[in-house]
Write an enzyme that holds these catalytic residues in place. Sequence first.
Site, PDB file in Angstrom:
ATOM      1  N   GLY A 152       0.944  -1.248   0.006  1.00  0.00           N
ATOM      2  CA  GLY A 152      -0.002   0.016  -0.110  1.00  0.00           C
ATOM      3  C   GLY A 152       0.904   1.280   0.064  1.00  0.00           C
ATOM      4  O   GLY A 152       2.007   1.154  -0.036  1.00  0.00           O
ATOM      5  N   GLY A 153       0.316   2.478   0.164  1.00  0.00           N
ATOM      6  CA  GLY A 153       0.969   3.622   0.001  1.00  0.00           C
ATOM      7  C   GLY A 153       1.992   3.637   1.127  1.00  0.00           C
ATOM      8  O   GLY A 153       3.283   3.863   0.775  1.00  0.00           O
ATOM      9  N   ALA A 184      -0.783  -2.770   7.766  1.00  0.00           N
ATOM     10  CA  ALA A 184      -2.087  -2.923   7.057  1.00  0.00           C
ATOM     11  C   ALA A 184      -2.992  -2.318   7.993  1.00  0.00           C
ATOM     12  O   ALA A 184      -3.458  -2.452   8.966  1.00  0.00           O
ATOM     13  CB  ALA A 184      -2.139  -4.451   7.334  1.00  0.00           C
ATOM     14  N   THR A 222     -10.183   1.375   5.699  1.00  0.00           N
ATOM     15  CA  THR A 222     -11.309   2.292   6.486  1.00  0.00           C
ATOM     16  C   THR A 222     -12.826   1.882   6.138  1.00  0.00           C
ATOM     17  O   THR A 222     -12.633   1.308   5.053  1.00  0.00           O
ATOM     18  CB  THR A 222     -11.069   3.725   5.914  1.00  0.00           C
ATOM     19  OG1 THR A 222     -11.134   3.612   4.504  1.00  0.00           O
ATOM     20  CG2 THR A 222     -10.037   4.485   6.359  1.00  0.00           C
ATOM     21  N   GLN A 243     -12.482  11.115  14.476  1.00  0.00           N
ATOM     22  CA  GLN A 243     -12.996  11.761  13.524  1.00  0.00           C
ATOM     23  C   GLN A 243     -14.094  11.597  12.991  1.00  0.00           C
ATOM     24  O   GLN A 243     -14.845  10.307  13.197  1.00  0.00           O
ATOM     25  CB  GLN A 243     -12.016  11.339  12.306  1.00  0.00           C
ATOM     26  CG  GLN A 243     -12.408  11.824  10.775  1.00  0.00           C
ATOM     27  CD  GLN A 243     -12.199  13.518  10.671  1.00  0.00           C
ATOM     28  OE1 GLN A 243     -13.301  14.060  11.293  1.00  0.00           O
ATOM     29  NE2 GLN A 243     -11.184  13.932   9.976  1.00  0.00           N
ATOM     30  N   TYR A 281     -12.724   3.355  13.201  1.00  0.00           N
ATOM     31  CA  TYR A 281     -11.380   3.489  12.818  1.00  0.00           C
ATOM     32  C   TYR A 281     -10.698   4.357  13.948  1.00  0.00           C
ATOM     33  O   TYR A 281      -9.665   3.941  14.388  1.00  0.00           O
ATOM     34  CB  TYR A 281     -11.310   4.419  11.547  1.00  0.00           C
ATOM     35  CG  TYR A 281      -9.818   4.506  10.894  1.00  0.00           C
ATOM     36  CD1 TYR A 281      -9.178   3.643  10.122  1.00  0.00           C
ATOM     37  CD2 TYR A 281      -9.461   5.770  11.293  1.00  0.00           C
ATOM     38  CE1 TYR A 281      -7.999   3.869   9.350  1.00  0.00           C
ATOM     39  CE2 TYR A 281      -7.944   5.968  10.697  1.00  0.00           C
ATOM     40  CZ  TYR A 281      -7.539   5.098   9.758  1.00  0.00           C
ATOM     41  OH  TYR A 281      -6.192   5.139   9.258  1.00  0.00           O
ATOM     42  N   GLY A 287      -0.530  11.662  10.044  1.00  0.00           N
ATOM     43  CA  GLY A 287      -1.747  12.516  10.003  1.00  0.00           C
ATOM     44  C   GLY A 287      -2.501  12.019   8.595  1.00  0.00           C
ATOM     45  O   GLY A 287      -2.354  10.966   8.061  1.00  0.00           O
TER      46      GLY A 287
HETATM   47  N1  CAA Z   1     -18.042  17.598  11.819  1.00  0.00           N
HETATM   48  C1  CAA Z   1     -19.552  18.076  11.887  1.00  0.00           C
HETATM   49  N2  CAA Z   1     -20.342  17.713  11.298  1.00  0.00           N
HETATM   50  C2  CAA Z   1     -20.146  17.248   9.913  1.00  0.00           C
HETATM   51  C3  CAA Z   1     -18.569  16.709   9.497  1.00  0.00           C
HETATM   52  C4  CAA Z   1     -17.691  17.248  10.563  1.00  0.00           C
HETATM   53  N3  CAA Z   1     -16.284  16.849  10.209  1.00  0.00           N
HETATM   54  N4  CAA Z   1     -18.673  16.277   8.413  1.00  0.00           N
HETATM   55  C5  CAA Z   1     -20.059  16.334   8.066  1.00  0.00           C
HETATM   56  N5  CAA Z   1     -20.931  16.831   8.949  1.00  0.00           N
HETATM   57  C6  CAA Z   1     -22.160  17.029   9.001  1.00  0.00           C
HETATM   58  C7  CAA Z   1     -22.769  17.454   7.567  1.00  0.00           C
HETATM   59  O1  CAA Z   1     -22.507  18.906   7.350  1.00  0.00           O
HETATM   60  C8  CAA Z   1     -24.229  16.850   7.490  1.00  0.00           C
HETATM   61  O2  CAA Z   1     -24.748  17.727   8.182  1.00  0.00           O
HETATM   62  P1  CAA Z   1     -26.322  18.033   7.955  1.00  0.00           P
HETATM   63  O3  CAA Z   1     -27.112  16.580   7.762  1.00  0.00           O
HETATM   64  O4  CAA Z   1     -27.010  19.134   8.744  1.00  0.00           O
HETATM   65  O5  CAA Z   1     -26.581  18.535   6.319  1.00  0.00           O
HETATM   66  C9  CAA Z   1     -23.898  15.760   8.392  1.00  0.00           C
HETATM   67  O6  CAA Z   1     -22.918  15.705   9.122  1.00  0.00           O
HETATM   68  C10 CAA Z   1     -23.856  14.394   7.474  1.00  0.00           C
HETATM   69  O7  CAA Z   1     -22.852  14.486   6.695  1.00  0.00           O
HETATM   70  P2  CAA Z   1     -22.493  13.772   5.664  1.00  0.00           P
HETATM   71  O8  CAA Z   1     -23.315  14.217   4.440  1.00  0.00           O
HETATM   72  O9  CAA Z   1     -21.231  13.687   5.030  1.00  0.00           O
HETATM   73  O10 CAA Z   1     -22.962  12.272   5.936  1.00  0.00           O
HETATM   74  P3  CAA Z   1     -22.652  11.105   5.027  1.00  0.00           P
HETATM   75  O11 CAA Z   1     -23.498   9.814   5.568  1.00  0.00           O
HETATM   76  O12 CAA Z   1     -23.274  11.401   3.494  1.00  0.00           O
HETATM   77  O13 CAA Z   1     -21.187  10.801   5.077  1.00  0.00           O
HETATM   78  C11 CAA Z   1     -18.949  10.191   5.778  1.00  0.00           C
HETATM   79  C12 CAA Z   1     -20.542  10.622   6.381  1.00  0.00           C
HETATM   80  C13 CAA Z   1     -19.053   9.111   4.897  1.00  0.00           C
HETATM   81  C14 CAA Z   1     -18.385   9.878   7.211  1.00  0.00           C
HETATM   82  C15 CAA Z   1     -18.445  11.415   5.228  1.00  0.00           C
HETATM   83  O14 CAA Z   1     -18.689  12.730   5.965  1.00  0.00           O
HETATM   84  C16 CAA Z   1     -16.850  11.301   5.024  1.00  0.00           C
HETATM   85  O15 CAA Z   1     -16.333  10.674   4.217  1.00  0.00           O
HETATM   86  N6  CAA Z   1     -16.213  11.965   5.935  1.00  0.00           N
HETATM   87  C17 CAA Z   1     -14.588  11.916   5.907  1.00  0.00           C
HETATM   88  C18 CAA Z   1     -14.177  10.928   7.019  1.00  0.00           C
HETATM   89  C19 CAA Z   1     -12.602  11.010   7.062  1.00  0.00           C
HETATM   90  O16 CAA Z   1     -12.100  11.917   7.204  1.00  0.00           O
HETATM   91  N7  CAA Z   1     -12.039   9.885   6.904  1.00  0.00           N
HETATM   92  C20 CAA Z   1     -10.589   9.582   6.788  1.00  0.00           C
HETATM   93  C21 CAA Z   1     -10.301   8.708   6.002  1.00  0.00           C
HETATM   94  S1  CAA Z   1      -8.369   8.613   5.581  1.00  0.00           S
HETATM   95  C22 CAA Z   1      -8.001   8.116   6.892  1.00  0.00           C
HETATM   96  O17 CAA Z   1      -8.603   7.506   7.836  1.00  0.00           O
HETATM   97  C23 CAA Z   1      -6.372   8.106   7.026  1.00  0.00           C
HETATM   98  C24 CAA Z   1      -5.802   8.489   8.379  1.00  0.00           C
HETATM   99  O18 CAA Z   1      -5.448   7.873   9.242  1.00  0.00           O
HETATM  100  C25 CAA Z   1      -5.858   9.989   8.533  1.00  0.00           C
END
Ligand code: CAA
Length: 248
Positions: free
Chosen positions: A13-14, A90, A93, A148, A154, A185
Amino acid sequence: MSRRIAIVTGGIGGLGTATCQHLARQNCQVIAADLPHRSKQLEVFRIHTRDLADSIDFAPLDVSDDAACQQFAEEVSSHYGHVDILANVAGITRDATLRKMQRSQWDELMRVNLDGVFNMTRAVIEGMLEHGFGRVINISSVNGQTGQFGQTNYSAAKAGVHGFTMALAREVATKGVTVNTVSPGYCKTDMVMAVPEPIRQKIIDQIPVGRLGSPDDIGRAVAFLAADDAGYLTGINLPVNGGYFMSF
Ligand code: CAA
């Protein structure tokens, strides 16, 4: 000094690829262990590690399979010699808010991100203790430190990874074996690039250095902790996050 033998799970992976490269450049013989069916990823991995091909081998492994991890550790020991370094990279998400999270999204993630660390570490720890040397480096995440949105699974697993690190570090400290965590991060990997662009951009805006991390930033940190002369560092959580989260 003979070459150190290093296993890197999630090795193609990356973050895994960069970890393999940095360990190989540090005079390790590296075995990149990853799922067998990631053929496209394996092709990319082979291209990126071509100049280090003598020092890096690929082996198929599913870290969520305890028996397979045991067998794999035995095979590595008999083929290469005892395992000196284990980097548990490994991870997957399964992002969803808790209200929408399916049981399977919780279970799948725990099996890889937490059980995988247990399975592989338990498979090599006895050999490290017998030989009086070992380096275990577990990849956690800034999201295990802060939580998060959309990552109850996660964040719980990644916080658990560092708990595992600290407990095991105490158990093996007198035997030349160190156990540490690296908490990346947001880095430029497929996992992070899969986060919807507007959400990702908001996160980047909060990173003091103003950019995503590179896999090299993480590989370098793992190699630092894996070095022979890093023996006084144990039980730590090394954050590599561009200042996204700062704490005492
Ligand atoms: N904080 C507060 N509220 C939030 C928010 C946040 N960070 N993100 C979204 N919301 C709110 C939205 O504004 C929305 O509000 P309304 O209902 O009032 O419109 C509500 O919460 C629902 O949000 P979504 O439409 O995004 O909900 P969804 O079900 O469509 O999606 C999710 C949810 C899939 C978790 C999506 O928000 C997402 O992909 N988030 C990113 C998560 C993330 O950062 N993952 C990291 C992956 S990389 C990794 O993990 C590597 C590492 O180690 C760093």
